[in-house]
Write an enzyme that holds these catalytic residues in place. Structure first.
Site, PDB file in Angstrom:
ATOM      1  N   LYS A 259       0.818  -1.221   0.000  1.00 14.19           N
ATOM      2  CA  LYS A 259       0.000   0.000   0.000  1.00 14.19           C
ATOM      3  C   LYS A 259       0.853   1.273   0.000  1.00 14.19           C
ATOM      4  CE  LYS A 259      -4.060  -2.189   2.029  1.00 14.19           C
ATOM      5  NZ  LYS A 259      -5.126  -2.147   3.042  1.00 14.19           N
TER       6      LYS A 259
ATOM      7  N   ASP B 132     -10.308   1.927   1.755  1.00 15.73           N
ATOM      8  CA  ASP B 132     -10.508   1.463   3.143  1.00 15.73           C
ATOM      9  C   ASP B 132     -11.246   2.544   3.943  1.00 15.73           C
ATOM     10  OD1 ASP B 132      -9.288  -1.025   2.932  1.00 15.73           O
ATOM     11  OD2 ASP B 132      -7.302  -0.246   3.431  1.00 15.73           O
TER      12      ASP B 132
HETATM   13  P1  NAP Z   1      -0.829  -2.585  11.258  1.00 17.93           P
HETATM   14  O1  NAP Z   1      -0.522  -1.473  10.306  1.00 17.93           O
HETATM   15  O2  NAP Z   1       0.187  -3.626  11.522  1.00 17.93           O
HETATM   16  O3  NAP Z   1      -1.280  -1.902  12.639  1.00 17.93           O
HETATM   17  C1  NAP Z   1      -1.521  -2.663  13.781  1.00 17.93           C
HETATM   18  C2  NAP Z   1      -2.050  -1.768  14.892  1.00 17.93           C
HETATM   19  O4  NAP Z   1      -2.367  -2.615  16.002  1.00 17.93           O
HETATM   20  C3  NAP Z   1      -1.041  -0.750  15.424  1.00 17.93           C
HETATM   21  O5  NAP Z   1      -1.739   0.375  15.871  1.00 17.93           O
HETATM   22  C4  NAP Z   1      -0.404  -1.502  16.588  1.00 17.93           C
HETATM   23  O6  NAP Z   1       0.127  -0.636  17.592  1.00 17.93           O
HETATM   24  C5  NAP Z   1      -1.604  -2.230  17.146  1.00 17.93           C
HETATM   25  N1  NAP Z   1      -1.242  -3.434  17.869  1.00 17.93           N
HETATM   26  C6  NAP Z   1      -0.770  -4.596  17.350  1.00 17.93           C
HETATM   27  N2  NAP Z   1      -0.567  -5.505  18.326  1.00 17.93           N
HETATM   28  C7  NAP Z   1      -0.928  -4.892  19.490  1.00 17.93           C
HETATM   29  C8  NAP Z   1      -0.930  -5.302  20.854  1.00 17.93           C
HETATM   30  N3  NAP Z   1      -0.575  -6.550  21.219  1.00 17.93           N
HETATM   31  N4  NAP Z   1      -1.362  -4.428  21.775  1.00 17.93           N
HETATM   32  C9  NAP Z   1      -1.758  -3.185  21.427  1.00 17.93           C
HETATM   33  N5  NAP Z   1      -1.751  -2.724  20.158  1.00 17.93           N
HETATM   34  C10 NAP Z   1      -1.344  -3.573  19.196  1.00 17.93           C
HETATM   35  O7  NAP Z   1      -2.118  -3.387  10.771  1.00 17.93           O
HETATM   36  P2  NAP Z   1      -3.325  -2.857   9.843  1.00 17.93           P
HETATM   37  O8  NAP Z   1      -3.049  -3.196   8.429  1.00 17.93           O
HETATM   38  O9  NAP Z   1      -3.624  -1.457  10.202  1.00 17.93           O
HETATM   39  O10 NAP Z   1      -4.521  -3.818  10.304  1.00 17.93           O
HETATM   40  C11 NAP Z   1      -5.071  -3.719  11.609  1.00 17.93           C
HETATM   41  C12 NAP Z   1      -6.285  -4.623  11.713  1.00 17.93           C
HETATM   42  O11 NAP Z   1      -7.335  -4.137  10.866  1.00 17.93           O
HETATM   43  C13 NAP Z   1      -6.027  -6.076  11.279  1.00 17.93           C
HETATM   44  O12 NAP Z   1      -6.742  -6.918  12.143  1.00 17.93           O
HETATM   45  C14 NAP Z   1      -6.608  -6.129   9.882  1.00 17.93           C
HETATM   46  O13 NAP Z   1      -7.029  -7.431   9.516  1.00 17.93           O
HETATM   47  C15 NAP Z   1      -7.812  -5.199  10.044  1.00 17.93           C
HETATM   48  N6  NAP Z   1      -8.257  -4.603   8.778  1.00 17.93           N
HETATM   49  C16 NAP Z   1      -9.541  -4.848   8.409  1.00 17.93           C
HETATM   50  C17 NAP Z   1     -10.031  -4.288   7.247  1.00 17.93           C
HETATM   51  C18 NAP Z   1     -11.443  -4.563   6.852  1.00 17.93           C
HETATM   52  O14 NAP Z   1     -11.807  -4.303   5.704  1.00 17.93           O
HETATM   53  N7  NAP Z   1     -12.261  -5.043   7.758  1.00 17.93           N
HETATM   54  C19 NAP Z   1      -9.209  -3.478   6.442  1.00 17.93           C
HETATM   55  C20 NAP Z   1      -7.896  -3.250   6.860  1.00 17.93           C
HETATM   56  C21 NAP Z   1      -7.429  -3.818   8.043  1.00 17.93           C
HETATM   57  P3  NAP Z   1       1.656  -0.094  17.502  1.00 17.93           P
HETATM   58  O15 NAP Z   1       1.610   1.064  16.544  1.00 17.93           O
HETATM   59  O16 NAP Z   1       1.986   0.307  18.892  1.00 17.93           O
HETATM   60  O17 NAP Z   1       2.481  -1.250  16.989  1.00 17.93           O
END
Ligand code: NAP
Length: 312
Positions: free
Chosen positions: A90, A126
């Site tokens: 992305k 998104d």
């Molecule tokens: P990402 O960029 O890796 O971001 C992960 C986020 O989660 C960060 O804010 C991270 O905090 C936090 N995090 C991870 N592990 C944690 C923990 N153990 N405790 C507290 N905070 C934690 O991932 P992403 O691409 O944004 O995706 C995030 C979620 O959204 C995923 O579950 C993904 O499947 C979902 N999603 C869904 C859709 C949909 O269409 N429904 C679309 C996109 C994403 P830090 O910054 O402190 O690391």
């Protein structure tokens, strides 16, 4: 006739007509990813294309980061309408497109590319996908809500935060484990959160806090919608996104996680008498908005929804 594959590759893209000669329809849409075999986008988009009477197939393309730039160029020669991109592309696609929508520019990430002559135009669906999902699930618009985004520092969290700020939501509380990321984002969004019609001043309307119980407790009685944009919730052993005792009946909970269909956060919401929904509707609407971006017509949402549900 070439064999039909679940996943095509960069080398297939170099001889696209030959590599896809086994398909019934020309493959002119795709999702790029690494890995990509898990993507449900073909099962969602292909029924939509059939319903709309568009003679084209949507396929998966396994593209490595160092192949990305050339792969995007090859789309033009292969007569593509466009592509979706998923992890880890992305950000890379953001740097490679010729032009992009305002929302993609603000987020700093592109998940949808349209081929427009010799130009590649980027969009991020998104963010507006979340907006449509909230409307569908709760019959509410972001603009009328006081919103807390947990995981605001991640990719999905940033997309959600930008959309909420662009829609001038009533209040926006950005929560992140690494609080510095939420603070940087809050600074970037400051210029959007200045609607004089809204009651509170800009400082109170936009807050960045750490992912800590006390800090969240302090904000939650002035919040309507809680969005989980962290990757917590997919495993049984995951910690609580928001402590259960802080969830109140007036809260709306949107969990971007959709597998499992009923996450721990959703169960906690139910026990507290609050309404909750999972992230499937966001997945659907980001796809529908990609369709609209490519074809400039309404998406056949119900056909896409059926295809997505059947893929689960
Ligand atoms: P990402 O960029 O890796 O971001 C992960 C986020 O989660 C960060 O804010 C991270 O905090 C936090 N995090 C991870 N592990 C944690 C923990 N153990 N405790 C507290 N905070 C934690 O991932 P992403 O691409 O944004 O995706 C995030 C979620 O959204 C995923 O579950 C993904 O499947 C979902 N999603 C869904 C859709 C949909 O269409 N429904 C679309 C996109 C994403 P830090 O910054 O402190 O690391």
């Amino acid at each position: 006739m070439a064999e039909v594959k679940d996943v095509y590759t960069f080398s297939d893209l170099k001889d696209w007509a030959g590599a896809t000669s086994g398909l019934e329809k020309p493959a002119r849409l795709s999702v790029f990813g690494d890995p990509v075999e898990h993507s449900r986008s073909p099962q969602m988009h292909n029924p939509g294309l059939v319903a709309a009477g568009i003679d084209c197939e949507y396929v998966r393309l396994h593209i490595l980061p160092d192949e990305l730039k050339e792969a995007l160029e090859l789309l033009k020669q292969a007569d593509f309408v466009g592509t979706n991109v998923t992890i880890p592309h992305k950000g890379g696609v953001y740097d490679a497109v010729d032009d992009m929508t305002e929302v993609a520019r603000r987020i700093g990430a592109v998940n949808t590319v349209a081929v427009d002559g010799d130009q590649l135009v980027g969009h991020n669906t998104d963010a507006p996908g979340l907006k449509r999902a909230i409307r569908e699930e709760f019959s509410m618009d972001l603009t009328d809500l006081r919103i807390m985004i947990v995981g605001a520092g991640g990719g999905a969290g940033k997309a959600a935060s930008v959309q909420c700020a662009m829609d001038q939501c009533e209040r926006l509380v950005l929560v992140n484990r690494t609080v510095e990321k939420a603070e940087v984002l809050a600074k970037e969004l400051e210029d959007l959160m200045t609607d004089p019609e809204k009651l509170e001043g800009p400082a109170e309307r936009l807050v960045a806090i750490p992912w800590e119980v006390k800090a969240m407790e302090h904000e939650l009685d002035q919040i309507d919608l809680i969005i989980n944009a962290t990757s917590i919730g997919m495993k049984r052993t995951d910690p609580e996104v928001v402590p259960a005792h802080l969830i109140a009946p007036h809260h709306l909970i949107y969990d971007m996680v959709y597998a499992p269909a009923r996450t721990r956060l959703m169960a906690d919401a139910g026990a507290a008498g609050a309404r909750a929904a999972n992230g499937l509707s966001m997945l659907l609407w980001q796809g529908a908005l990609s369709f609209e971006f490519w074809f400039n017509q309404d998406a056949p949402v119900e056909a896409m929804r059926k295809g997505l549900m059947e893929s689960l």
